[in-house]
Design a protein around this motif. Structure first.
Motif, PDB file in Angstrom:
ATOM      1  N   HIS A  18       0.903  -1.201   0.075  1.00  8.78           N
ATOM      2  CA  HIS A  18       0.053   0.047  -0.096  1.00  8.78           C
ATOM      3  C   HIS A  18       0.772   1.276  -0.130  1.00  8.78           C
ATOM      4  O   HIS A  18       0.361   2.438  -0.469  1.00  8.78           O
TER       5      HIS A  18
ATOM      6  N   ARG B  63       0.216   2.783  -3.446  1.00  4.98           N
ATOM      7  CA  ARG B  63       0.498   4.088  -2.884  1.00  4.98           C
ATOM      8  C   ARG B  63      -0.972   4.499  -2.435  1.00  4.98           C
ATOM      9  O   ARG B  63      -1.463   5.706  -2.365  1.00  4.98           O
ATOM     10  N   THR B  64      -1.611   3.492  -1.827  1.00  2.40           N
ATOM     11  CA  THR B  64      -3.038   3.873  -1.334  1.00  2.40           C
ATOM     12  C   THR B  64      -2.985   4.600   0.054  1.00  2.40           C
ATOM     13  O   THR B  64      -3.782   5.340   0.456  1.00  2.40           O
TER      14      THR B  64
ATOM     15  N   GLU C 271      -0.964   6.890   0.630  1.00  2.00           N
ATOM     16  CA  GLU C 271      -1.017   8.338   0.080  1.00  2.00           C
ATOM     17  C   GLU C 271      -2.715   8.932   0.025  1.00  2.00           C
ATOM     18  O   GLU C 271      -2.884  10.032   0.477  1.00  2.00           O
ATOM     19  N   GLU C 272      -3.304   8.133  -0.537  1.00  2.00           N
ATOM     20  CA  GLU C 272      -4.805   8.260  -0.742  1.00  2.00           C
ATOM     21  C   GLU C 272      -5.287   8.604   0.794  1.00  2.00           C
ATOM     22  O   GLU C 272      -6.065   9.436   0.978  1.00  2.00           O
ATOM     23  N   TYR C 273      -5.114   7.556   1.776  1.00  2.00           N
ATOM     24  CA  TYR C 273      -5.561   7.635   2.940  1.00  2.00           C
ATOM     25  C   TYR C 273      -4.927   8.921   3.757  1.00  2.00           C
ATOM     26  O   TYR C 273      -5.854   9.547   4.357  1.00  2.00           O
ATOM     27  N   ARG C 274      -3.831   9.248   3.433  1.00  2.00           N
ATOM     28  CA  ARG C 274      -3.469  10.482   3.957  1.00  2.00           C
ATOM     29  C   ARG C 274      -3.902  11.921   3.745  1.00  2.00           C
ATOM     30  O   ARG C 274      -3.560  12.816   4.064  1.00  2.00           O
ATOM     31  N   VAL C 275      -4.786  11.763   2.631  1.00  2.00           N
ATOM     32  CA  VAL C 275      -5.102  12.955   2.331  1.00  2.00           C
ATOM     33  C   VAL C 275      -6.420  13.296   2.497  1.00  2.00           C
ATOM     34  O   VAL C 275      -7.319  14.230   2.341  1.00  2.00           O
TER      35      VAL C 275
ATOM     36  N   THR D 104      -1.095  19.664   0.432  1.00  2.00           N
ATOM     37  CA  THR D 104      -2.069  18.611   0.570  1.00  2.00           C
ATOM     38  C   THR D 104      -1.553  17.775   1.955  1.00  2.00           C
ATOM     39  O   THR D 104      -1.996  16.519   2.148  1.00  2.00           O
TER      40      THR D 104
ATOM     41  N   LEU E  34       1.033  16.212   2.586  1.00  2.00           N
ATOM     42  CA  LEU E  34       1.805  14.825   2.534  1.00  2.00           C
ATOM     43  C   LEU E  34       3.431  15.081   2.737  1.00  2.00           C
ATOM     44  O   LEU E  34       4.020  13.943   3.146  1.00  2.00           O
TER      45      LEU E  34
ATOM     46  N   ARG F  41      -7.083  18.656   5.491  1.00  2.00           N
ATOM     47  CA  ARG F  41      -7.462  17.647   4.607  1.00  2.00           C
ATOM     48  C   ARG F  41      -9.100  17.315   4.574  1.00  2.00           C
ATOM     49  O   ARG F  41      -9.467  16.799   3.607  1.00  2.00           O
TER      50      ARG F  41
ATOM     51  N   ILE G 179     -10.061  19.498   1.110  1.00  2.00           N
ATOM     52  CA  ILE G 179      -9.283  19.161  -0.163  1.00  2.00           C
ATOM     53  C   ILE G 179      -9.653  17.945  -0.579  1.00  2.00           C
ATOM     54  O   ILE G 179     -10.179  17.018  -0.064  1.00  2.00           O
TER      55      ILE G 179
ATOM     56  N   VAL H 279      -7.926  15.581  -3.872  1.00  2.00           N
ATOM     57  CA  VAL H 279      -6.523  15.532  -4.244  1.00  2.00           C
ATOM     58  C   VAL H 279      -6.699  14.572  -5.460  1.00  2.00           C
ATOM     59  O   VAL H 279      -7.016  13.281  -5.282  1.00  2.00           O
TER      60      VAL H 279
ATOM     61  N   ASN I 167      -3.588   6.304  -7.736  1.00  2.00           N
ATOM     62  CA  ASN I 167      -3.488   5.396  -6.679  1.00  2.00           C
ATOM     63  C   ASN I 167      -4.484   4.712  -6.131  1.00  2.00           C
ATOM     64  O   ASN I 167      -5.200   4.962  -5.049  1.00  2.00           O
TER      65      ASN I 167
ATOM     66  N   LEU J 213     -13.618   7.227   4.937  1.00  2.00           N
ATOM     67  CA  LEU J 213     -12.561   7.994   5.555  1.00  2.00           C
ATOM     68  C   LEU J 213     -12.825   9.620   5.744  1.00  2.00           C
ATOM     69  O   LEU J 213     -12.108   9.988   6.825  1.00  2.00           O
TER      70      LEU J 213
ATOM     71  N   ARG K 133     -13.106  10.230  -7.194  1.00  2.00           N
ATOM     72  CA  ARG K 133     -12.853  10.004  -5.853  1.00  2.00           C
ATOM     73  C   ARG K 133     -12.674  11.290  -5.154  1.00  2.00           C
ATOM     74  O   ARG K 133     -13.012  11.545  -3.926  1.00  2.00           O
TER      75      ARG K 133
END
Ligand code: ATP
Ligand code: MG
Lengths: 251, 308
Positions: free
Chosen positions: A82, A87-88, A90-94, B51, B53, B76, B79, B81, B87, B104, B148
């Protein structure tokens, strides 16, 4: 609080449900082979260890081994996959979840994989084996497996977080995890060790895992030294895993 | 406060190498802002900082008034992204990818399900919503990533090269879409397509080596930076003689020749009249003003050399 962790864990369980059958076949094959090869193959040569029939002597360890291996595998590979491939992470983290949500969700996914797969191996061995265990001992045994799965899930999470190259995860498994498991006396009693190194072996977290599990299943109690070891290992690895992931994400 | 995004002297270094250098910027709410720059200019780095990261080495940035350093979670919430590389979760179906994102963001099924229907319809993926994204074409995956990012109706949308790899139809439909969002959302996008920036952005910034080089509307940039007084003249005959004549004229700043076709850059607009006086009309096959393009601006600012 931890709603994000729950969502991430839910995702992992959904994916596990989809592939449960093939997963179980592959996960059961290994301990079952060992069980049949050693438990039955050697039965004529080793009748009993400390009064316990040999198949029964190795069964609890094989079950725990399945659980902790599955926990380590899932946590390490899933975290790596991941993070580096899909890179999921990264998706969770935004989204508004925190890094704690992510790492705790992932740790519990590894833990759950361990629990599910350990349970299934347990049931299969139970069906194959002519003797019956005392069901009153089960809660203590499950506690022991839960704590060990937790420890190994956290270890896996740490590996999946800090290791970037997949071959290195494989190396950690064969150089650290497998020796730790086999040294800890799944197949032989610890009394086989020379008395000079026995105290060291007894300090290994895996010794607590396997000896503790066997004692728990056969006698219903875990020696307090092992229980303390299990609890401390789980707590320590959890803290390190959360800290490591947090640090990695702040890079 | 009317700015959706504010950057104060943002610097980002990767062990000694400075990718973004004391970058400051304010983006008006409800506009489409386009960031252009050659490979390695620092665009993705800026988006990652905004963002949450990545942490800036120095400086602070605010999204809808929330600091990326101290209020990451609030940032977050605001936004959406679309990262440079898709991803998606290949073990979840298209719809499940969107649903996980909604969860989420703390949305409940009763709230997110109608929204997912709407987005899947809009991106043309409704018929494939129960398929896994690795069975999708690149363009379909890209549309899913965009969908998404919109699930939770963000206030600020970050798009890192959203249309790379899309066919002209999908690009245009995505543009229409982004234009439609403009009033309710602030859009921050990066792109390598000049026509995209031209068509879409209210404001364009060109950056390179972590610095801003130019900033304005497409028209402003073209006026200010390109060779606005360049004419193309094609001669019927006597091209060699005219080359000598042109070289001697004081208000001609540059001449490029390709056979009988000349590109003549003049000092200013008023010079066209004296130029015509020196050329005999019967020798000219064609004369036209070379319209500057955003690409000319881009190349003249960032040079022609390919980045390693
Ligand atoms: N993790 C990293 N470690 C070291 N250097 C990095 C890292 N990420 C980016 N860089 C460097 O920072 C610079 C800016 O990179 P960035 O990805 O922001 O460029 P970009 O403008 O998005 O380029 P592109 O158009 O190719 O996507 C590049 O020189 C790149 O080599
Ligand atoms: Mg980029």
């Amino acid at each position: 609080m931890f709603r994000g962790a729950f969502s991430i864990w839910g995702r992992d369980m959904l994916v596990l449900r989809r592939s449960i059958f093939s997963e179980l076949v592959s996960v059961i094959a290994y301990p079952l082979t060992l069980y049949l090869a050693f438990g039955f193959g050697l039965k004529g040569y080793i009748t009993a260890v400390n009064g316990v029939p040999y198949p029964l002597f190795i069964a609890p360890g094989l079950i725990s081994m399945t659980a902790v291996n599955a926990a380590f595998d899932e946590s390490s590979w899933s975290m790596w996959f991941h993070r580096k491939v899909q890179r999921t992470i990264e998706e969770y983290r935004v989204t508004p979840v925190t890094v704690y949500d992510i790492v705790i969700g992932k740790i519990f996914s590894g833990f759950s994989q361990g629990a599910v797969k350990g349970t299934v191996v347990f049931l299969v061995i139970l069906i194959l084996t002519p003797f019956r265990i005392d069901y009153a001992n089960l809660p203590m045994y499950l506690l022991c497996i839960a704590l060990s799965s937790m420890t190994f899930s956290c270890l896996g999470t740490i590996c999946g977080t800090v290791i970037d190259k997949p071959e290195n995860i494989g190396r950690v498994q064969s150089v650290v995890i497998v020796p730790l498991i086999f040294m800890a006396g799944i197949f032989f009693p610890l009394s086989s060790y020379p008395s000079s190194i026995l105290p060291l072996i007894q300090l290994l977290p895996t010794t607590a895992v396997f000896e503790g599990a066997r004692d728990a299943l056969l006698t219903g109690t875990i020696p307090s030294q092992y229980l303390v070891n299990l609890v401390l290992s789980a707590a320590f690895c959890f803290t390190v895993a959360v800290y490591t992931f947090n640090r990695k994400m702040a890079e | 406060m009317n700015f959706a995004i504010t950057l104060h002297d943002i610097t980002k270094s990767y062990d000694g190498f400075t990718a973004v250098d004391a970058f400051s910027l304010e983006v008006q709410r409800g506009t489409v802002f386009g960031l252009l720059g050659p490979n390695g200019a620092g665009k993705t780095t800026l988006i990652k900082i905004l963002t949450t990261l990545m942490r800036p080495t120095l400086g602070d940035a605010f999204v809808e008034g929330h600091s990326v350093l101290t209020a990451g979670k609030d940032v977050r919430r605001m936004i959406g992204v679309v990262p440079q590389e898709n991803n998606l979760d290949r073990y979840l179906t298209a719809r499940e990818n969107l649903a996980l994102h909604a969860r989420l963001h703390g949305m409940r099924p009763a709230v997110y399900n109608p929204r997912l229907d709407e987005l899947l319809e809009m991106t043309g993926l409704a018929g494939r919503q129960h398929d896994f994204p690795d069975t999708f074409s690149g363009g379909m995956q890209r549309r899913l990533v965009v969908a998404r990012a919109l699930v939770h109706e963000p206030r600020v949308l970050f798009l890192d090269e959203p249309t790379t790899g899309l066919d002209p139809q999908s690009r245009r439909s995505l543009w229409d879409h982004i234009r439609g969002l403009r009033r309710t959302m602030t859009v921050f996008l990066t792109t390598h397509y000049m026509d995209e920036a031209d068509a879409l952005c209210d404001r364009i910034m060109i950056m390179d080596h972590g610095h801003c080089l130019a900033d304005g509307t497409a028209t402003q940039l073209k006026d200010a930076f390109s060779r606005a007084h360049t004419y193309q003249v094609e001669f019927r005959n006597d091209a060699d003689r005219y080359q000598g004549v042109l070289a001697g004229l004081p208000f001609v700043k540059g001449v490029e020749r390709d056979g009988s076709l000349f590109q003549i850059t003049l000092a200013d607009e008023a010079s066209i009249k004296p130029l015509m006086d020196h050329l005999a009309g019967s020798d000219i096959r064609r004369i036209c003003l070379k319209e500057p393009s955003l690409e000319d601006v881009f190349i003249s600012l960032t040079g022609e050399k390919v980045r390693e």
